[in-house]
Design a protein around this motif. Structure first.
Motif, PDB file in Angstrom:
ATOM      1  N   GLY A   1       0.834  -1.218   0.000  1.00 29.21           N
ATOM      2  CA  GLY A   1       0.000   0.000   0.000  1.00 29.21           C
ATOM      3  C   GLY A   1       0.857   1.251   0.000  1.00 29.21           C
ATOM      4  N   GLU A   2       0.275   2.349  -0.474  1.00 27.04           N
ATOM      5  CA  GLU A   2       1.007   3.627  -0.523  1.00 27.04           C
ATOM      6  C   GLU A   2       1.012   4.301   0.846  1.00 27.04           C
ATOM      7  OE1 GLU A   2      -0.274   4.638  -5.155  1.00 27.04           O
ATOM      8  OE2 GLU A   2      -1.266   5.698  -3.520  1.00 27.04           O
ATOM      9  N   GLY A   3       1.939   5.267   0.998  1.00 26.71           N
ATOM     10  CA  GLY A   3       1.966   6.096   2.210  1.00 26.71           C
ATOM     11  C   GLY A   3       2.747   5.468   3.354  1.00 26.71           C
ATOM     12  N   ASP A   4       2.619   6.069   4.544  1.00 27.45           N
ATOM     13  CA  ASP A   4       3.340   5.616   5.740  1.00 27.45           C
ATOM     14  C   ASP A   4       2.435   5.666   6.953  1.00 27.45           C
ATOM     15  OD1 ASP A   4       6.132   4.894   5.345  1.00 27.45           O
ATOM     16  OD2 ASP A   4       6.298   6.898   4.457  1.00 27.45           O
ATOM     17  N   GLU A   5       2.513   4.622   7.760  1.00 31.89           N
ATOM     18  CA  GLU A   5       1.752   4.597   9.024  1.00 31.89           C
ATOM     19  C   GLU A   5       2.246   5.686   9.959  1.00 31.89           C
ATOM     20  OE1 GLU A   5       0.663   0.809  11.293  1.00 31.89           O
ATOM     21  OE2 GLU A   5       2.230   0.153   9.941  1.00 31.89           O
ATOM     22  N   ASP A   6       1.327   6.278  10.733  1.00 34.28           N
ATOM     23  CA  ASP A   6       1.785   7.238  11.740  1.00 34.28           C
ATOM     24  C   ASP A   6       1.081   7.025  13.080  1.00 34.28           C
ATOM     25  OD1 ASP A   6      -0.663   8.181  10.989  1.00 34.28           O
ATOM     26  OD2 ASP A   6      -0.030  10.220  10.540  1.00 34.28           O
ATOM     27  N   PHE A   7       0.697   5.789  13.351  1.00 35.92           N
ATOM     28  CA  PHE A   7       0.263   5.383  14.697  1.00 35.92           C
ATOM     29  C   PHE A   7      -0.938   6.184  15.195  1.00 35.92           C
ATOM     30  CE2 PHE A   7       1.617   3.592  18.955  1.00 35.92           C
ATOM     31  CZ  PHE A   7       1.797   2.291  18.507  1.00 35.92           C
ATOM     32  N   GLY A   8      -2.014   6.170  14.412  1.00 35.81           N
ATOM     33  CA  GLY A   8      -3.247   6.824  14.868  1.00 35.81           C
ATOM     34  C   GLY A   8      -3.398   8.276  14.446  1.00 35.81           C
ATOM     35  N   GLY A   9      -2.470   8.754  13.609  1.00 33.93           N
ATOM     36  CA  GLY A   9      -2.581  10.121  13.083  1.00 33.93           C
ATOM     37  C   GLY A   9      -3.430  10.097  11.823  1.00 33.93           C
ATOM     38  N   ASP A  10      -2.796  10.397  10.677  1.00 31.78           N
ATOM     39  CA  ASP A  10      -3.534  10.375   9.412  1.00 31.78           C
ATOM     40  C   ASP A  10      -3.956   8.964   9.011  1.00 31.78           C
ATOM     41  OD1 ASP A  10      -3.325  13.106   9.224  1.00 31.78           O
ATOM     42  OD2 ASP A  10      -1.541  13.051   7.953  1.00 31.78           O
ATOM     43  N   ASP A  11      -3.255   7.955   9.526  1.00 34.75           N
ATOM     44  CA  ASP A  11      -3.614   6.589   9.118  1.00 34.75           C
ATOM     45  C   ASP A  11      -4.965   6.130   9.686  1.00 34.75           C
ATOM     46  OD1 ASP A  11      -2.924   5.867  11.746  1.00 34.75           O
ATOM     47  OD2 ASP A  11      -1.102   4.783  11.171  1.00 34.75           O
ATOM     48  N   ARG A  12      -5.554   6.944  10.574  1.00 34.68           N
ATOM     49  CA  ARG A  12      -6.927   6.643  11.015  1.00 34.68           C
ATOM     50  C   ARG A  12      -7.888   6.662   9.827  1.00 34.68           C
ATOM     51  NH1 ARG A  12      -8.185  11.388  15.071  1.00 34.68           N
ATOM     52  NH2 ARG A  12      -6.047  10.878  15.634  1.00 34.68           N
ATOM     53  N   VAL A  13      -7.526   7.422   8.792  1.00 34.99           N
ATOM     54  CA  VAL A  13      -8.373   7.510   7.598  1.00 34.99           C
ATOM     55  C   VAL A  13      -8.490   6.132   6.922  1.00 34.99           C
ATOM     56  CG1 VAL A  13      -8.609   8.614   5.316  1.00 34.99           C
ATOM     57  CG2 VAL A  13      -7.852   9.953   7.288  1.00 34.99           C
ATOM     58  N   ASP A  14      -7.475   5.298   7.082  1.00 29.32           N
ATOM     59  CA  ASP A  14      -7.531   3.940   6.519  1.00 29.32           C
ATOM     60  C   ASP A  14      -8.647   3.134   7.189  1.00 29.32           C
ATOM     61  OD1 ASP A  14      -5.253   5.044   5.473  1.00 29.32           O
ATOM     62  OD2 ASP A  14      -3.863   3.667   6.448  1.00 29.32           O
ATOM     63  N   ALA A  15      -8.831   3.381   8.486  1.00 27.94           N
ATOM     64  CA  ALA A  15      -9.921   2.734   9.228  1.00 27.94           C
ATOM     65  C   ALA A  15     -11.263   3.334   8.808  1.00 27.94           C
ATOM     66  CB  ALA A  15      -9.703   2.897  10.730  1.00 27.94           C
ATOM     67  N   PHE A  16     -11.322   4.670   8.733  1.00 29.14           N
ATOM     68  CA  PHE A  16     -12.574   5.343   8.339  1.00 29.14           C
ATOM     69  C   PHE A  16     -13.035   4.852   6.958  1.00 29.14           C
ATOM     70  CE2 PHE A  16     -11.297   9.464  10.841  1.00 29.14           C
ATOM     71  CZ  PHE A  16     -11.374   8.754  12.027  1.00 29.14           C
TER      72      PHE A  16
END
Length: 259
Positions: free
Chosen positions: A89-104
């Motif tokens: 997958g593209e991008g980088d995890e940031d431990f509950g920051g912008d990567d929350r959008v992946d959950a949304f």
């Protein structure tokens, strides 16, 4: 983003359970192409959606097909985002920051499946904060379950000396230096906007995510008169023995269905 939750591709993935069909999915989240695993019972019983939010970061705590199939076999259509930057997958995890959008976006994806009537959210470990943030964002969430779940990022920084370097790197500093970034990742501060009933599952001997995380969110939910149930286990750590694990999976999925 308007494309969030739209499936770009879905390819058959080998299933460890003959009663469950698995697909590797690429979907849009925050403009990125992110990967995840979709599982559904072959008998067509998966009318309830189940968003599975994993713990860890990168290769620690990654999504296990057997675990996803285990939840699907309880009669759910399960979607488990790998989070950005993982497994192609593209991008980088940031431990509950912008990567929350992946959950949304994963929630939106489940809701868009024509056979899914309502969607539950489940988070393990750091997935706990992702689950609570998702349920806060989507008031139509049927229920939310956290298992050994993180609810307070400041507390994680204090407790997990071994994670501090990683946290400083992905969050951009320590809680002293960037308190707002830790607050942003802490669902405790926004919990009055939660509508869904909550179930907290925690081993009191958990050294990865202390039971204090569940105590704090439980106390807050009770103060706000929100529906919350907690199952605490005196003898267990972050990981439950297999027999108990299966029992708790069966119990929590029954709890979800009864909400």
């Amino acid at each position: 983003m308007e494309k969030d939750g739209i499936m770009i591709s879905a390819n058959k993935f080998p299933s460890p359970n003959p009663a469950v069909e698995l697909q590797m999915v690429t979907y849009y989240a925050g403009g990125l192409r992110v990967k995840g695993l979709l599982a559904k019972p072959i008998d067509g019983s998966g009318t309830e959606g189940f968003l599975y939010l994993r713990g860890g970061i990168k290769n620690v705590g990654k999504v296990r097909p057997a675990r996803i199939a285990q939840f699907a076999s309880e009669g759910f259509t399960v979607f488990a985002p790998f989070y950005r930057g993982n497994q192609g997958g593209e991008g980088d995890e940031d431990f509950g920051g912008d990567d929350r959008v992946d959950a949304f976006a994963g929630f939106t994806l489940l809701q868009s499946l024509p056979w899914v009537e309502r969607t539950h959210v489940f988070g393990f470990s750091r997935g706990g904060l992702m689950a609570l943030l998702t349920a806060i964002k989507y008031p139509e969430t049927a229920s939310v379950v956290t298992w050994g779940g993180v609810t307070d990022m400041f507390l994680t920084y204090v407790e997990r000396k071994d994670l501090r370097r990683m946290m400083k790197r992905v969050i951009g500093g320590s809680p002293k230096k960037v308190p707002n970034r830790y607050k942003f990742r802490t669902p405790l501060y926004d919990i009055e906007n939660l509508k869904a009933p909550v179930l907290l599952i925690h081993g009191r001997n958990d050294r990865n995510v202390s039971v204090e995380h569940s105590y704090r969110i439980e106390k807050r939910l009770k103060e706000l008169d929100k529906p919350v149930e907690s199952w605490y286990f005196d003898d267990y750590t972050h990981y439950f023995p297999p027999v108990m694990n299966r029992k708790v999976v069966s119990d929590l999925t029954n709890w979800m269905k009864s909400q």
